[in-house]
Enzyme design. Structure first.
Site, PDB file in Angstrom:
ATOM      1  N   HIS A 131      -8.916  -8.996 -14.126  1.00 28.41           N
ATOM      2  CA  HIS A 131      -9.921  -8.151 -13.479  1.00 28.41           C
ATOM      3  C   HIS A 131     -10.670  -7.391 -14.563  1.00 28.41           C
ATOM      4  CE1 HIS A 131     -11.696  -4.833 -11.323  1.00 28.41           C
ATOM      5  NE2 HIS A 131     -10.807  -3.969 -11.784  1.00 28.41           N
ATOM      6  N   TYR A 161     -16.605  -0.135  -9.133  1.00 31.53           N
ATOM      7  CA  TYR A 161     -16.102   1.235  -9.070  1.00 31.53           C
ATOM      8  C   TYR A 161     -16.294   1.880 -10.446  1.00 31.53           C
ATOM      9  CZ  TYR A 161     -11.736  -0.624 -11.146  1.00 31.53           C
ATOM     10  OH  TYR A 161     -10.815  -1.226 -11.961  1.00 31.53           O
ATOM     11  N   VAL A 181      -0.832   1.007  -8.983  1.00 28.60           N
ATOM     12  CA  VAL A 181      -0.565   2.421  -9.258  1.00 28.60           C
ATOM     13  C   VAL A 181      -0.778   3.263  -8.005  1.00 28.60           C
ATOM     14  CG1 VAL A 181      -1.414   4.445 -10.515  1.00 28.60           C
ATOM     15  CG2 VAL A 181      -1.071   2.287 -11.729  1.00 28.60           C
ATOM     16  N   THR A 182      -1.790   2.928  -7.227  1.00 30.87           N
ATOM     17  CA  THR A 182      -2.135   3.682  -6.020  1.00 30.87           C
ATOM     18  C   THR A 182      -0.941   3.880  -5.092  1.00 30.87           C
ATOM     19  OG1 THR A 182      -4.400   2.865  -6.115  1.00 30.87           O
ATOM     20  CG2 THR A 182      -3.655   3.720  -3.987  1.00 30.87           C
ATOM     21  N   ASP A 241      11.791  -6.983  18.620  1.00 28.20           N
ATOM     22  CA  ASP A 241      12.250  -7.260  19.983  1.00 28.20           C
ATOM     23  C   ASP A 241      12.370  -8.770  20.113  1.00 28.20           C
ATOM     24  OD1 ASP A 241       9.318  -7.422  19.952  1.00 28.20           O
ATOM     25  OD2 ASP A 241       9.487  -7.806  22.094  1.00 28.20           O
TER      26      ASP A 241
END
Length: 826
Positions: free
Chosen positions: A225, A263, A365-366, A536
């Protein structure tokens, strides 16, 4: 609580060190952390991670993991400074579609308890003055987001836990995992073996290689990245802030420009730019070789050479959004390796094939401290506070563990990471796999709309809820309620539990009375020790020591298999799903259809409700289960896969004279919500107990034996729930919601929607939501949908056929114990 178990953690990154710290805080002592790189900078993803923490996602689990990570990093402190710079987060929209998506994301934040604000373009510029005012339409501001100082936190955690007795072995590669009798016994390193009762792989993208040591496929793909830093930005130059350590040298909010896959964050006087818009760049971890002892900020295995040509589009778009960058150049860049998975989630939990071997991989990391706490809770208490079902290693089918599938889907997740995705949007990649596909509707039923009664005609929908929807769903629901329909139920999981110990196992693990006579179906819950719902299941007794289970996922298969091994008494658990097919045949004319192709007795006496038996249908040997998730008379008809097409064709042909159609998942979901049936993993999870979820009818009061969770249930039954899963109907009869939207009372978010659909039988949208127990039937609430408040009312359930006249035809008698799941009231 102190433990004598010997724990070895593989990997001293942000996850492994947090796990050691969480275990130490719970009194565990014998902990060794093995790291192949130098401890001061291990060289994995933690060492180069940009550290941006945007907490809010469509996943409640992931959001809560991120929120705890922020809290934990704020608590790790030295010299008066913690490890989180809470500058806030700002996501900007430059297209109308993104602006609408931020409204949806604001709803997620409200649902999960994150303080968030939709802000105007002017407010965006106030928060972030460097933005191009001609591009930004608005934004989402979350004050509690910020920058994680991951490398600093890791070093402080090593320092803190070392003082508490944790042993760290740096520059020490793991060469093997030792095991005996289905359990781990040690970790092999060049100098020998470290004895271990519990081994946890927190090796990041190297986890694939660790998994191979124990024959465990780890479904993650290392991908590169791009991240770059600019030269000094004149507008940021000369600030005292710039002298602070990385992460602390920022004052502006972290910034997302998702319309262009970008970002941004400050690095003192420089800008850092992350980019997801380039081609996927898969990496084989084994090809990176051993981490050398000479690791520094620019030389580490997880930091690959920058490919400028891939970054060129990002640089142009960055200069458009942030004009102050037009006077700068790219000073430094790299392609950093991160882990991606087929569904984008972490890989968490115990290996299905080896007791004592756990993984916590593909964790960014988040979510790092949150995942570490969850795993520490599993190890010390047997469960985590946060439901981790969607992160479980065992959630993947066998086909999803093939390298081809992992590679293609993980790369697709990289490509789509900032895309606007609809919650009903089916995966288009990979094509032509043998994974199950579930049709939402059948286009062949379009002509039914021409004669659909007026009271069944679907209402107009907004553009968002109209995606991946067709009015044909209304026609299929009408046919099911008034004639007969067949549903392909093959993708639902079917397991067999057999052997002398089968009854004992199921009695111990479920809330049901499994000792019922052969030919009986029991609907029961799987619980954890705290009374939380972990599934269930329908348990059908086919013989004295043979049971078939209708279950939700392969996670339940792993749980049952592990418990069977631990029990000792002979019992076999195997997956029947791939070797069988299943057709749901339901509707008031179901018996008219079945009697033309079978000589077996399908009457109330021949096959009572919640009964199961073998039958022959048009020459096909089948097992027939008298149960229904859509609230109509009928059966689930199971056969081996080699007879599947023949069985389908025989039923379809026989049903033509009775108005039979094939119906899809859209109608199925709408009909089951009208009937009030919950779906595990969507409506309820390990965070909820049966009394809150409204499924206490699956607890058999006559069952005296101990079972998992029974002690907690005895305590919970005496307490008044503070929250309940409630049925809502939308007041205007037409406004749709799709799930996960926040629910408001008196202007305050008090809960969130789980499941929703248009209730075609009752002519209103239906939603289930977790709400305070103080809000009872008749209470009015509001559901927020793209910033708009929709009025809804808490309504008594089930909405359809509460007397069960449709499923119990001709005044059929049902054993009182079996009536509980039929006639329940919340």
């Amino acid at each position: 609580m102190a433990s004598t178990q010997r724990v070895v953690i593989i990997g001293a990154g942000i996850v492994g060190t947090n796990l050691a710290d969480e275990l130490v805080s719970r009194g565990w002592k014998d902990i060794t952390v093995v790291e192949q790189g130098p401890l001061h900078m291990p060289g994995g993803s933690t060492s180069h991670a940009p550290g941006l923490v945007f907490q809010t996602t469509p996943s409640k689990t992931m959001t809560h993991l991120a929120r705890y990570t922020v809290q934990k990093l704020q608590s790790i402190e030295k010299d008066g400074q913690n490890c989180f710079n809470q500058v806030g987060g700002l996501e900007v929209a430059t297209t109308p579609a993104r602006l609408e998506d931020l409204k949806r994301k604001h709803g997620y934040a409200s649902s999960w308890g994150i303080d968030a604000h939709l802000v105007s373009a002017e407010k965006c510029l106030e928060l972030y003055p460097h933005l191009n005012r001609d591009m930004v339409l608005g934004g989402l501001h979350i004050p509690s987001d910020g920058l994680a100082l991951a490398a600093r936190a890791t070093q402080l955690l090593i320092e803190r836990t070392s003082k508490a007795g944790v042993r760290y072995l740096g520059s020490t590669p793991v060469t093997g995992i030792e095991r005996a009798n289905g359990r781990v016994t040690g970790v092999t390193i060049p100098d020998g073996t470290i004895p271990a009762d519990i081994i946890v792989s927190c090796a990041g993208f190297w986890g694939v290689e660790i998994g191979k040591m124990v024959d465990l496929p780890i479904p993650l793909l290392p991908l590169a990245h791009q991240y770059a830093k600019t030269t000094t930005v004149p507008a940021l130059a000369g600030r005292d802030l710039n002298k602070k350590p990385n992460g602390l040298n920022a004052a502006l909010p972290i910034l997302r420009h998702q319309d262009q896959d970008l970002y941004f964050r400050e690095h003192g006087g420089q800008y850092g730019i992350g980019y997801y818009g380039h081609r996927p760049m898969p990496v084989v971890a084994a090809s990176l070789g051993l981490t050398s002892r000479n690791v520094d900020e620019k030389n580490m295995p997880s930091r690959l050479e920058f490919t400028q040509e891939d970054f060129d589009p990002a640089w142009k778009e960055s200069q458009k959004l942030l004009p102050i960058l037009q006077s700068t150049q790219i000073d430094d860049g790299f392609n950093g390796i991160f882990s991606f998975t087929p569904d984008g989630g972490p890989v968490f939990g115990q290996a299905p094939n080896l007791d004592g071997f756990y993984v916590a991989e593909a964790v960014w990391v988040t979510h790092s401290a949150g995942v570490a706490r969850a795993l520490a809770e599993v190890l010390t208490e047997g469960r985590s506070q946060i439901d981790m079902t969607e992160c479980e290693l065992t959630r993947f089918e066998d086909i999803q563990l093939s390298q081809d599938y992992i590679s293609e889907t993980s790369q697709q997740n990289f490509v789509e990471i900032y895309d606007i995705l609809h919650p009903l949007q089916p995966k288009e990649s990979p094509p032509n796999t043998s994974c199950w596909e579930r049709p939402f509707w059948y286009e062949a039923n379009a002509q039914i709309l021409n004669y659909l009664p007026a009271e069944w005609k679907p209402v107009d929908r907004d553009s968002w809820s109209s995606q991946f929807y067709s009015p044909i769903i209304a026609a299929e629901a009408w046919k099911t309620r008034n004639a007969v329909a067949m549903f392909d139920m093959t993708s639902f999981h079917r397991f067999e539990v057999a052997g002398p110990g089968a009854l004992q196992l199921l009695q111990r693990l479920t809330t049901g009375e499994i000792s019922a006579k052969t030919g009986t179906i029991t609907w029961a819950l799987l619980l954890n020790n705290n009374g939380g719902i972990r599934g269930d299941i329908f348990v059908s007794r086919l013989g004295e020591n043979v049971f078939q289970l209708g279950a939700n996922s392969t996670t339940e298969l792993a749980y049952l298999s592990r418990e069977a091994r631990r029990q000792g008494q002979w019992v076999q658990v195997r997956d029947l799903t791939g070797s069988t097919c299943c057709i749901g045949l339901w509707g008031p004319r179901a018996r008219d259809v079945i009697r033309t192709i079978s000589d077996d007795d399908f009457s109330n006496k021949g096959l009572p409700y919640f009964g199961v038996k073998n039958a022959t249908i048009k020459g096909v040997p089948t097992t027939v289960f008298r149960k229904s998730y859509v609230g109509e008379l009928g059966w689930e008809i199971q056969a081996s896969t080699d007879y599947g097409q023949r069985l389908w064709d025989a039923i379809f042909e026989a049903g033509k004279n009775h108005g039979l159609i094939a119906a899809g998942r859209g109608a199925f979901n709408a009909l089951r919500l009208e009937k009030g049936y919950r779906t595990y993993g969507t409506d309820m999870s390990t965070e909820h107990n049966p009394y809150e979820a409204g499924v206490e009818y699956m607890i058999r009061g006559s069952k005296w034996e101990e079972f998992v969770g029974k002690t907690s249930l005895d305590r919970l039954s005496k307490q008044k729930p503070v929250r309940r899963l409630r049925c809502l109907t939308v007041d205007d009869g037409r406004s749709m919601v799709l799930g996960k939207e926040p629910v408001f009372k008196n202007g305050k978010a008090v809960g969130y929607v789980t499941s929703s659909a248009f209730g075609y039988t009752i002519r209103k949208p239906v939603a289930y939501a977790w709400l305070p127990a103080s809000l009872g039937e008749g209470s009015g609430v509001e559901i927020e949908y793209f910033g708009r408040r929709i009025s809804a009312t808490i309504t008594a359930e089930p909405l359809y056929d509460p007397e069960m006249k449709k499923m119990l035809a001709d005044g059929e008698y049902v054993d009182p114990e079996l009536q509980k799941p039929l006639l329940h009231r919340l």
